[in-house]
Write an enzyme that holds these catalytic residues in place. Structure first.
Site, mmCIF file in Angstrom:
data_model
loop_
_atom_site.group_PDB
_atom_site.id
_atom_site.type_symbol
_atom_site.label_atom_id
_atom_site.label_comp_id
_atom_site.label_asym_id
_atom_site.label_seq_id
_atom_site.Cartn_x
_atom_site.Cartn_y
_atom_site.Cartn_z
ATOM 1 N N LEU A 1 0.840 -1.148 -0.034
ATOM 2 C CA LEU A 1 0.097 -0.025 -0.153
ATOM 3 C C LEU A 1 0.857 1.380 -0.142
ATOM 4 C CD1 LEU A 1 -2.371 -0.971 2.891
ATOM 5 C CD2 LEU A 1 -2.635 -1.618 0.304
ATOM 6 N N CYS A 2 0.569 2.271 -0.898
ATOM 7 C CA CYS A 2 1.292 3.433 -0.772
ATOM 8 C C CYS A 2 1.251 4.088 0.454
ATOM 9 C CB CYS A 2 0.769 4.246 -1.970
ATOM 10 S SG CYS A 2 1.419 6.036 -2.005
ATOM 11 N N VAL A 3 2.309 4.481 1.250
ATOM 12 C CA VAL A 3 2.219 5.381 2.290
ATOM 13 C C VAL A 3 1.422 6.336 2.410
ATOM 14 C CG1 VAL A 3 4.434 6.245 2.337
ATOM 15 C CG2 VAL A 3 3.449 5.859 4.280
#
Lengths: 135, 130
Positions: B77-79
């Site tokens: 997941l993109c932070v």
């Protein structure tokens, strides 16, 4: 990771109606660290992302138009705009911001890397890209 | 072939996440390598273990988890996208002073560099979204 790939960021949406435009820009900024050959393409409502003079002060949205002007410093070599998309929206390149680019090593300078292209050129650019990020 | 998959839409709202799952599963079953599945925009919502769909519906989150367990898939997941949308793991909870976590097992939160790296390392980046 020595291989250099041709990256194309395809921006298809208006700047503030959804978050795609801003989160696309975030990828471009982070991606600069990877030293790939980077171009941006603006098509459909994506051309509105580059229209100069946008004012978001009354919409409680951060205006990220200035960020596009810095993209030359983030390794972006070309910002192509689909001519037909401009025309369909009553726009010309005069309505768009200009983005300067300078190679720090060779001191080569380009006054404006924003360039309108026709459909054939657009197809060619897509075809020669190794990676297309579509937003 | 070595593939990277990007998922740009949230579960249940949009078909993209189903298409991405079926594509990834089919590719793995055919013996292709999937270097990474990267979740961006509302796609990060694929990674909350608190998802509770009706019993007669597919569980999209668990489906990813099971696929990851079977094939040792890297689910990222993109932070930045995750922070905006309230996806939290132990590290993020500690850094940002949150009182809970909700990330599903087998998912991890990391930076956009993981997407760029996946695009460089793979033969194809396949994007699922609107």
């Amino acid at each position: 990771m020595s291989e250099i790939k041709k990256f194309m960021y395809l921006n298809r949406r208006a700047p503030y109606g959804t978050i795609y435009a801003w989160e696309s820009l975030e990828v471009v900024l982070i991606g600069a660290a990877f030293d790939q050959e980077v171009s941006l393409m603006f098509v459909d409502d994506g051309v509105f992302q580059l229209v100069k003079g946008s004012d978001t002060s009354e919409s409680d949205m951060k205006n990220f138009l200035p960020t596009y002007r810095t993209l030359g410093d983030y390794g972006v070599r070309h910002m192509f705009v689909d001519q037909a998309s401009l025309e369909a929206r009553g726009l010309t390149t005069d309505d768009l911001i200009q983005v300067e680019w300078e190679d720090w090593e060779t001191e080569e300078e380009v006054d404006n890397i924003v360039e309108a292209v026709d459909a054939d050129k657009f197809k060619e650019l897509m075809a020669e890209s190794d990676v297309v990020f579509s937003f | 072939m070595k593939l990277a998959v990007q998922v740009n839409e949230g579960p249940y709202q949009h078909q993209a996440t189903d298409s991405a799952y079926h594509f990834t599963k089919a590719a793995l079953e055919k013996g292709h390598e999937v270097f990474r599945v990267f979740f961006y925009h509302d796609g990060v919502l694929n990674g909350t273990r608190l998802t509770t769909p009706p019993q007669d519906d597919r569980n999209i989150v668990n489906r990813w988890v099971e696929l990851a367990e079977k094939y040792d898939l890297d689910l990222v997941l993109c932070v930045a996208a995750a922070q905006r949308r309230g996806l939290v793991d132990d590290g993020e909870a500690e850094r940002n002073g949150k009182d809970a976590t909700n990330i599903a097992p087998k998912f991890r939160i990391s930076g956009l560099g993981q997407l760029i790296e996946a695009a460089i390392q793979s033969d194809r980046l396949v994007v699922f979204g609107d």
